[in-house]
Design a protein around this motif. Structure first.
Motif, short mmCIF file in Angstrom:
data_model
loop_
_atom_site.label_atom_id
_atom_site.label_comp_id
_atom_site.label_asym_id
_atom_site.label_seq_id
_atom_site.Cartn_x
_atom_site.Cartn_y
_atom_site.Cartn_z
N GLN A 170 0.84 -1.19 0.00
CA GLN A 170 0.00 0.00 0.00
C GLN A 170 0.88 1.25 0.00
O GLN A 170 1.68 1.45 0.91
N ASP A 171 0.75 2.07 -1.04
CA ASP A 171 1.50 3.32 -1.10
C ASP A 171 0.97 4.31 -0.08
O ASP A 171 -0.25 4.40 0.14
N GLY A 172 1.88 5.07 0.54
CA GLY A 172 1.49 6.13 1.44
C GLY A 172 1.54 7.46 0.72
O GLY A 172 1.90 7.56 -0.45
N THR A 173 1.18 8.52 1.45
CA THR A 173 1.21 9.86 0.85
C THR A 173 2.60 10.46 0.88
O THR A 173 2.89 11.40 0.15
N GLY A 174 3.49 9.90 1.74
CA GLY A 174 4.86 10.38 1.82
C GLY A 174 5.81 9.43 1.12
O GLY A 174 5.44 8.76 0.14
N PRO A 175 7.02 9.28 1.66
CA PRO A 175 8.02 8.43 1.00
C PRO A 175 7.90 6.96 1.35
O PRO A 175 8.65 6.14 0.83
N GLY A 176 6.96 6.60 2.22
CA GLY A 176 6.88 5.23 2.70
C GLY A 176 5.80 4.40 2.03
O GLY A 176 4.87 4.92 1.42
N VAL A 177 5.93 3.08 2.17
CA VAL A 177 4.90 2.13 1.75
C VAL A 177 4.70 1.14 2.88
O VAL A 177 5.60 0.88 3.68
N ALA A 178 3.50 0.58 2.96
CA ALA A 178 3.20 -0.48 3.91
C ALA A 178 3.16 -1.80 3.17
O ALA A 178 2.46 -1.92 2.15
N VAL A 179 3.91 -2.76 3.66
CA VAL A 179 4.01 -4.05 3.00
C VAL A 179 3.39 -5.12 3.89
O VAL A 179 3.82 -5.31 5.05
N ALA A 180 2.37 -5.80 3.40
CA ALA A 180 1.77 -6.92 4.13
C ALA A 180 2.57 -8.18 3.83
O ALA A 180 2.92 -8.45 2.68
N LEU A 181 2.87 -8.94 4.87
CA LEU A 181 3.71 -10.12 4.76
C LEU A 181 3.01 -11.32 5.39
O LEU A 181 2.52 -11.24 6.52
N ARG A 182 3.00 -12.41 4.66
CA ARG A 182 2.43 -13.64 5.19
C ARG A 182 3.57 -14.50 5.72
O ARG A 182 4.55 -14.76 5.04
N SER A 183 3.44 -14.91 6.98
CA SER A 183 4.45 -15.77 7.61
C SER A 183 3.72 -16.91 8.30
O SER A 183 3.18 -16.75 9.39
N GLY A 184 3.68 -18.07 7.65
CA GLY A 184 2.89 -19.17 8.19
C GLY A 184 1.43 -18.79 8.21
O GLY A 184 0.86 -18.37 7.21
N GLN A 185 0.80 -18.87 9.40
CA GLN A 185 -0.59 -18.49 9.54
C GLN A 185 -0.75 -17.03 9.96
O GLN A 185 -1.87 -16.56 10.16
N ASP A 186 0.36 -16.33 10.12
CA ASP A 186 0.33 -14.95 10.61
C ASP A 186 0.57 -13.95 9.49
O ASP A 186 1.14 -14.28 8.45
N THR A 187 0.12 -12.73 9.74
CA THR A 187 0.38 -11.63 8.82
C THR A 187 1.07 -10.51 9.57
O THR A 187 0.65 -10.11 10.65
N LEU A 188 2.15 -10.02 8.99
CA LEU A 188 2.87 -8.88 9.52
C LEU A 188 2.70 -7.69 8.59
O LEU A 188 2.31 -7.85 7.42
N VAL A 189 2.98 -6.50 9.09
CA VAL A 189 3.01 -5.31 8.27
C VAL A 189 4.35 -4.62 8.49
O VAL A 189 4.74 -4.39 9.64
N ALA A 190 5.06 -4.33 7.42
CA ALA A 190 6.33 -3.61 7.51
C ALA A 190 6.18 -2.26 6.83
O ALA A 190 5.53 -2.15 5.78
N ARG A 191 6.78 -1.24 7.42
CA ARG A 191 6.79 0.08 6.80
C ARG A 191 8.21 0.39 6.37
O ARG A 191 9.12 0.50 7.19
#
Length: 369
Positions: free
Chosen positions: A308-329
């Protein structure tokens, strides 16, 4: 037992119209989250019966509490709801025990005092007056008083907002235990994502009088599209974990997750205890290759499931790890350099000490509802 909650209200305010449709049949804690002025307290006051919206249909289980079209408005004291406000609102001339027992004169099905006192750690406070209590102690008494009315649902409007950080950390473990003890539906209002992420089973994100996104807490917190509403500094997913070793050495604990294990600051929970671990998006580093020679102890294999693109210089990345989901910025430049797209395999690097103790809490798993 948690009851299904339905809220449909419309009320004109300046500068917006409160227009909320929310259903929660998941039980546990339903959190209304949003900035000040987004309408959270207006919703909870309508549920409590303290206000009558222009249009309202509010149902808890098989009881209709408000239906403006049918002319139904159950009086607040007849709704069988417990309400905990920002400030404790204790009777200053009554001792703690008498504050707790006060609801019994109005209800024909009061709760038992001893279990409530034990749950909230009030044994040594019973003979004190409110003036002799700390802010955290007073709020625990206020929660106890609400429970003593044996409500069908508990309403909590920013119950920690008036407390400093130390008092908040003191009372949070009691809130963790509250729903397990009562089994009831809890409607919780907050503008603190740290509280919401720790306590909520269902989250409704509010802005300018509307619920703009709602669902299971795990789904909302791991959705990169929700980052703008949550805030880039507060965004982060919650992982279900189980204590493997309370003391794995060097003041660390080992927790099992679906894709391996995490080493975290020592938790005060026995082996086998289910836990809830919040990992902030800003505390995750991504690597296409498995890193070697790092000080970070937690390296999880993941797959990109969304960006997901942000309005600034960052993006949010959804990550699947096994049965879990993480979000990295991360920065957009980093995402482009790593050539991240949906389906890209990469590694999530999480520093052990970046996970604050307040983001690690005992919590029943979803199947325990």
């Amino acid at each position: 037992m948690s009851l299904k909650l339905e809220i449909h209200i419309k009320q004109r305010f300046d500068p917006f119209v409160l227009d909320v449709d929310l259903t929660s049949d998941r039980g546990g804690v339903t959190a209304l989250f949003g900035p000040s002025g987004s309408g959270k307290t207006s919703v909870i006051n309508a549920v409590a019966g303290l206000t009558i919206p222009d249009v309202a249909y509010i149902r808890l289980g098989d009881r209709v509490l408000s239906d403006t079209q049918a002319g139904v408005h159950i009086a607040p004291h007849e709704r069988r709801l417990g309400y905990v406000f920002q400030d404790a609102r204790l009777f200053p001339t009554k001792r703690v025990k008498d504050n707790l027992l006060y609801p019994m004169q109005f209800h024909n099905r009061p709760a038992e005092l001893a279990p409530v006192v034990e749950l909230l750690g009030l044994e040594h406070l019973l003979e004190r007056y409110p003036r002799d209590l700390s802010g955290g102690e007073a709020q625990r008494v206020a929660i106890g008083r609400a429970l003593m009315s044996a409500p069908d649902m508990l309403l909590m409007d920013e119950p920690l907002a008036a407390l400093d950080q130390a008092r908040r950390e003191e009372i949070l473990p009691y809130l963790d235990s509250l729903q397990r003890f009562s089994g009831m539906q809890i409607l919780y209002v907050s503008h603190s994502m740290a509280e919401v992420a720790r306590l909520a089973d269902t989250i409704a994100l509010m802005r300018e009088g509307r619920v703009i996104r709602s669902g299971a807490a795990d789904d909302i917190l791991s959705d990169p599209g929700a980052v703008p509403e949550i805030g880039v500094r507060e965004a982060g997913a919650v992982l279900k974990a189980t204590v493997l070793e309370q003391d794995a050495g060097d003041g660390l604990s080992a927790l099992a997750i679906s894709q391996g294990r995490l080493l975290l600051p020592k938790v005060n929970a026995s082996e086998g205890t289910p836990m809830r671990v919040r990992i902030l998006a800003s505390d995750i580093i991504l690597s296409k290759d498995k890193p070697d020679g790092l000080s970070a102890l937690n390296i999880l294999p993941t797959t990109v499931s969304g960006i997901q693109d942000g309005t600034g210089p960052g993006v949010a990345v959804a990550l699947r790890s096994g049965q879990d989901t993480l979000v990295a910025r991360i920065t957009r430049r980093s995402a482009q350099s790593l050539k991240l797209v949906e389906g890209t395999a990469c590694y999530a690097v999480i520093k052990t000490v970046s996970v604050a103790p307040g983001n690690i809490a005992e919590k029943r798993h979803k199947e325990d509802h």
